[in-house]
Motif scaffolding. Structure first.
Motif, short mmCIF file in Angstrom:
data_model
loop_
_atom_site.label_atom_id
_atom_site.label_comp_id
_atom_site.label_asym_id
_atom_site.label_seq_id
_atom_site.Cartn_x
_atom_site.Cartn_y
_atom_site.Cartn_z
N GLY A 108 7.02 -4.15 8.29
CA GLY A 108 7.17 -5.55 7.84
C GLY A 108 8.26 -6.20 8.54
N VAL A 109 9.50 -5.56 8.65
CA VAL A 109 10.66 -6.24 9.30
C VAL A 109 10.45 -6.50 10.57
CG1 VAL A 109 13.01 -5.72 9.80
CG2 VAL A 109 12.33 -5.21 7.51
N PHE A 110 9.97 -5.69 11.40
CA PHE A 110 9.86 -5.79 12.83
C PHE A 110 8.74 -6.87 13.09
CE2 PHE A 110 12.40 -2.42 13.22
CZ PHE A 110 12.53 -1.82 14.31
N THR B 134 8.00 4.44 13.66
CA THR B 134 7.06 4.69 12.36
C THR B 134 6.09 6.04 12.59
OG1 THR B 134 5.38 3.28 13.44
CG2 THR B 134 6.76 2.37 11.87
N ARG B 135 6.25 6.58 13.72
CA ARG B 135 5.85 7.95 14.06
C ARG B 135 6.79 9.08 13.20
NH1 ARG B 135 3.97 8.96 20.19
NH2 ARG B 135 2.55 7.10 20.56
N PRO C 105 0.87 -1.10 -0.01
CA PRO C 105 -0.09 0.10 -0.01
C PRO C 105 0.80 1.35 -0.15
CG PRO C 105 -0.15 -0.95 2.26
CD PRO C 105 0.72 -2.10 1.08
N VAL C 106 1.98 1.18 0.51
CA VAL C 106 2.91 2.39 0.48
C VAL C 106 3.44 2.68 -0.84
CG1 VAL C 106 5.05 3.66 1.65
CG2 VAL C 106 3.58 1.86 2.88
N LEU D 37 10.01 3.76 4.30
CA LEU D 37 10.66 3.26 5.31
C LEU D 37 9.71 2.82 6.41
CD1 LEU D 37 13.55 2.55 6.50
CD2 LEU D 37 13.51 4.95 7.35
N PRO D 38 8.62 3.56 6.65
CA PRO D 38 7.76 3.31 7.57
C PRO D 38 7.07 1.74 7.23
CG PRO D 38 7.62 5.57 7.43
CD PRO D 38 8.40 4.97 6.31
#
Length: 293
Positions: A195-197, A262-263, A156-157, A189-190
């Motif tokens: 996804g990575v975390f 992600t903020r 979606p990003v 990046l967010p």
């Protein structure tokens, strides 16, 4: 009290109660049980050689699986969003397959493909690489069950990303690789961090597929979730609870870090530190004229 306020209070109470009932209360009970015999017993359970080896193997293999999925998940998301090719709809549907099938089935599929009697498994063993009952099998199982996280977080990003900056970089002479690293990656990046975390946290707790492919060999292929299961079967719930709490604590810290990262840049620090920074700034400004006089 107005009807609107009543509805607002009811909705908030329902949401908080739902989270407390399903997540907080079980976690609190598990944490209380882990230290019921004292902190010395808790540390002793975690420092036992078999438990420590299982924890280290879990974190190590989860990190490797996360790194692999970060690379290939990003590439897969780019291909699914940016390129048209026959069968793309089928590939896009297959991405969600690990969410739909039981993880035990995933373990059976890996065993069927890479087992010692299969063509691929025999060929790999001739080359000196054993997949089943070894660390590669654990990593493959983690890769399978966590594959959708990075792809679905990035899609979606990427779909909402404007191509203007990338086109400007191409116009200025940047190579596709440089444009990807300097323009595309910072823009998504967010989603990539999410996804990575999530991949890492999910891999830490994987059980169903690993119990099929790992062989549960202590000090070699026994991960934390399988160790917990074995301790419960051996009527040692205290040790199982201690290891479970540590895995939960690691996952919770990772998710807290994700929530902060992600903020927006100005909101990543907790409010207390942001308040302290704002309070220090006027003092620093006022010190300049004093020194000048």
């Amino acid at each position: 009290m107005t009807s609107h306020l009543l509805v607002s209070v009811a909705l908030r109470s329902a949401a908080v109660g739902y989270v407390l009932l399903l997540i907080f209360l079980p976690l609190a009970a598990l944490a209380q049980q882990s230290v019921a015999a004292g902190w010395d017993r808790f540390i002793q359970d975690l420092s036992a050689p078999q438990a420590a080896a299982a924890l280290w193997l879990t974190v190590e293999t989860a990190a490797i699986a996360t790194a692999i999925n970060a690379v290939f998940g990003t590439l897969s998301a780019l291909v699914l969003v940016r390129y048209e090719f026959p069968g793309r709809w089928l590939l896009n549907a297959l991405v969600d397959l690990p969410f739909a099938i039981p993880t035990l089935v995933a373990g059976l599929m890996i065993a069927a493909i890479y087992g010692p009697t299969s063509v691929i498994g025999t060929w790999l063993q001739q080359g000196g690489l054993t997949v089943l009952y070894n660390q590669p099998g654990i990593i493959l199982a983690m890769l399978f069950v966590t594959m959708p996280f990075t792809i679905r977080s990035l899609q979606p990003v990427l779909m909402g990303l404007e191509r203007d900056q990338e086109e400007a970089a191409f116009t200025l002479g940047a190579s596709p690789w440089m444009t990807f690293w300097k323009v595309t990656v910072p823009s998504v990046l967010p989603g990539l961090l999410t996804g990575v975390f999530l991949t890492f946290v999910r891999a830490l707790g994987e059980f169903g597929s690993i119990v099929i492919v790992a062989g549960n060999i202590p000090m070699k292929t026994q991960v934390a979730s399988v160790y917990v299961y074995g301790e419960i079967e051996s009527y040692n719930p205290q040790a199982a609870t201690s290891v479970s709490v540590l895995i939960l604590l690691i996952s919770f810290v990772v998710l807290l870090l994700l929530e902060r990262l992600t903020r927006r840049p100005g909101e990543r620090l907790p409010q207390l530190f942001r308040w302290s920074s704002r309070n220090e700034q006027p003092g620093q400004d006022s010190a300049v004229p004093t020194a000048a006089h």
